[in-house]
Enzyme design. Structure first.
Site, PDB file in Angstrom:
ATOM      1  CG  ASP A 146      29.620 -30.312  23.153  1.00  0.00           C
ATOM      2  OD1 ASP A 146      28.354 -31.074  23.343  1.00  0.00           O
ATOM      3  OD2 ASP A 146      29.885 -29.190  23.673  1.00  0.00           O
TER       4      ASP A 146
ATOM      5  CD  GLU B 111      48.246 -36.068   9.625  1.00  0.00           C
ATOM      6  OE1 GLU B 111      48.834 -36.880  10.503  1.00  0.00           O
ATOM      7  OE2 GLU B 111      48.065 -34.621   9.635  1.00  0.00           O
TER       8      GLU B 111
HETATM    9  C1  BGC Z   1      25.988 -31.317  25.049  1.00  0.00           C
HETATM   10  C2  BGC Z   1      25.288 -30.691  26.259  1.00  0.00           C
HETATM   11  C3  BGC Z   1      26.185 -29.769  27.011  1.00  0.00           C
HETATM   12  C4  BGC Z   1      26.696 -28.614  26.143  1.00  0.00           C
HETATM   13  C5  BGC Z   1      27.536 -27.797  26.437  1.00  0.00           C
HETATM   14  C6  BGC Z   1      25.773 -30.078  24.226  1.00  0.00           C
HETATM   15  O1  BGC Z   1      25.156 -29.718  23.208  1.00  0.00           O
HETATM   16  O2  BGC Z   1      25.083 -32.272  24.471  1.00  0.00           O
HETATM   17  O3  BGC Z   1      24.838 -32.010  27.160  1.00  0.00           O
HETATM   18  O4  BGC Z   1      25.721 -29.240  28.080  1.00  0.00           O
HETATM   19  O5  BGC Z   1      26.726 -29.143  24.686  1.00  0.00           O
HETATM   20  O6  BGC Z   1      28.800 -28.468  26.198  1.00  0.00           O
END
Ligand code: BGC
Ligand code: MG
Length: 548
Positions: free
Chosen positions: A208, A268
């Site tokens: 993310d 790893e």
């Molecule tokens: C996720 C979102 C989230 C954000 C913060 C993003 O890009 O896909 O759903 O709200 O990151 O974590």
């Protein structure tokens, strides 16, 4: 399979099905999807022809951002089940031939994470070893935040904390404090959490907001962006976040060294892979190249270009894909038409297109034939349209904040429709956390099964076609000049070349063959007409031919 037989390259060209667990399948009648429910629906994904699943966060969380606010990186939230349920999902996925990727949301945590609770308890480094685990700053002499950084979810990116009498940084919700990646202990703790999941058998990660990990230590204010340079690919146009050039709050060069550490950990394991989500409106291509070139970064990056609502002309398709190719010959990207953050693809271009379903099918066929990996978001394969929710039904804090010009992300997060004969289309026996709208029930999986014209059978056919032509999975791409609404490119791999044609428009178009003598490939369901040195394509038609 022994280690030597493992395909380390499985991710290259893989089709990854994104599961948003809250809305996939409920098993315990609480109206929220869970891991036990997910387990029963995995065969649908395998049958579709995906290679892997990406599971959106299922970790312990107060759910302020529906799991993207993690309170424990190594435990399952009770609403989704137990760690044993997760192990069962991994085992069943592997039995079905699906790799498992999980969402690592490590740029920030929930404010309920014990690390943050400790960090905010005191600024004294001697007595508080985690004092520096988040990004803390004194106010300016006038008490205001240290700089102009903005939160994507609205307002200043700085929140006052009365315990430390300092501000802390949050790029998203106030309840999502940003971890301080400049501190090696933070990196170590996150790598330990990553190892935990690798040891439980996951095959990879979706990272993310990968370009948000580091901020500039100098905390310099971002410069403004000229109005003509703004675009809404990372945030809706009504969000002032787009007014800044984000050169100091994210996208820092130190990230490469952290990614190298992350990659070394993955290496790893026999075949672990990672895809990084790059959210930036100005320099996504440049970042993807940096993050995926060579073998010291992530394997691929996830780009937002086909998630924007901008009309998809043939020139735009070419410029996106060629734009990536120009900077990223050595890199690999992951395309997507939809996810849990954007308007569903079946509706996104609907106001421009007389037959949105046929258009959506064609665009999917085109991306499934392009160079890159491809993510399918749950329900995309059913052609589910975006749901127009009433303000009272909204759950997403982002939508509540920017309503009514931006309604947030609930409209794409409603439950999957499985069976038109059951309550809530088979998602749950209880009232679902977001409604299953009437217009989705008629698109349930059971109604599309065996219907050749349905979106689901189209996806199955196209994915099978892709899988039987490795050139579409791994090949290079080269565009051919065209006019009007026609997109034409060649894919080449291992001495084989396939010509791929897509008519994005509603007028008939022709592709003059010139010297080319392709042999038509079948199996994708499209009908093209070859006549007198040209190929004719009707509205939203595709054509594929093998070149000598
Ligand atoms: C996720 C979102 C989230 C954000 C913060 C993003 O890009 O896909 O759903 O709200 O990151 O974590
Ligand atoms: Mg449940």
């Amino acid at each position: 399979m022994s280690t030597s037989e493992v395909d380390r390259d499985w991710w290259r060209g893989a089709v990854i099905y994104q599961i948003y667990p809250r809305s996939f399948q409920d098993s315990n009648g609480d109206g929220v999807g869970d891991l036990r429910g997910m387990l029963t629906r995995l065969p649908h994904i395998a049958r579709l022809g995906a290679d892997a699943i990406w599971i959106s966060p299922f970790f312990k969380s107060p759910m302020k951002d529906y799991g993207y606010d993690v309170a424990d990186f190594t435990d399952v939230d009770p609403i989704f089940g137990t760690i044993e349920d997760f192990d069962a999902v991994v085992a069943e996925s592997h039995r079905l031939g699906l790799k498992v990727m999980i969402d690592l949301v490590i740029s920030h945590t929930s404010d309920e994470h014990p690390w943050f609770k400790e960090s905010r308890s005191s600024r004294n480094k001697e007595t508080n070893p985690r004092s520096d685990w988040y990004v803390w700053s004194d106010p300016k002499p006038d008490g205001t935040p240290p700089n102009n950084w903005l939160s994507i979810f609205g307002g200043s990116a700085w929140e006052w904390d009365s315990r430390r009498e300092q501000y802390y940084l949050h790029n998203f919700l106030v309840s999502q404090p940003d971890l301080n990646f400049h501190n090696p202990d933070v990196q170590d703790a996150l790598l330990t959490a990553t190892r935990f999941w690798l040891d439980r058998g996951v095959d990879g990660f979706r990272l993310d907001t990968i370009n948000f990990y580091f901020h500039s230590k100098g905390l310099e204010s971002n410069p403004p962006l000229a109005p003509e340079d703004r675009n809404d690919s990372a945030a809706p146009s009504v969000n002032p976040y787009n007014y800044q050039d984000h050169i100091f709050d994210k996208n820092q060069p130190e990230n490469l060294a952290f990614l190298a550490r992350f990659r070394a950990l993955l290496d790893e394991y026999p075949a672990a892979a990672a895809v990084g989500e790059v959210g930036d409106a100005q320099r996504s291509m440049e970042l993807v190249t940096q993050y995926t070139a060579g073998t010291t970064g992530v394997h691929m990056c996830y780009l937002f270009d086909f998630l924007s609502g901008e009309k998809l002309t043939s020139a735009r398709v070419r410029s996106i894909i060629e734009g990536f190719e120009a900077v990223g010959r050595d890199s690999w990207c992951c395309w997507a038409l939809s996810n849990h953050d954007t308007t569903r693809v079946a509706s996104r271009w609907a106001s421009d297109e007389p037959d949105p379903a046929a258009h959506a099918k064609l665009v999917a066929a085109m991306l499934m034939s392009s160079r890159g990996s491809y993510c399918i978001y749950q329900g995309e394969e059913l052609g589910l349209p975006e749901v127009d929710l009433a303000f009272e039904d909204l759950q997403d804090p982002y939508g509540i904040r920017f309503w009514p010009e931006f309604k947030g992300r609930d409209g794409c997060r409603t439950p999957v429709a499985w069976d038109s004969n059951l309550a809530n289309a088979g998602f749950s026996e209880a009232k679902p956390w977001l409604p299953v709208p009437a217009e989705h029930v008629g698109l349930s999986v059971n109604t599309q099964e065996g219907e050749g014209n349905s979106m689901m059978e189209h996806y199955r056919r196209m994915l099978k076609f892709r899988a039987t032509h490795p050139v579409l999975v791994k090949g290079s791409v080269e565009f051919v000049d065209t006019e009007g609404s026609l997109v034409a490119f060649k894919r080449s791999y291992g001495g084989e070349t396939v010509l791929c044609l897509f008519n994005l428009g509603v007028e008939d178009v022709s592709f003059p063959l010139g010297e080319l003598a392709p042999i038509e490939l079948k199996g994708h369901g499209y009908v093209g007409v070859t006549e007198q040195g040209k190929i004719k394509l009707g509205p939203y038609q595709a054509w594929f031919g093998q070149l000598a």
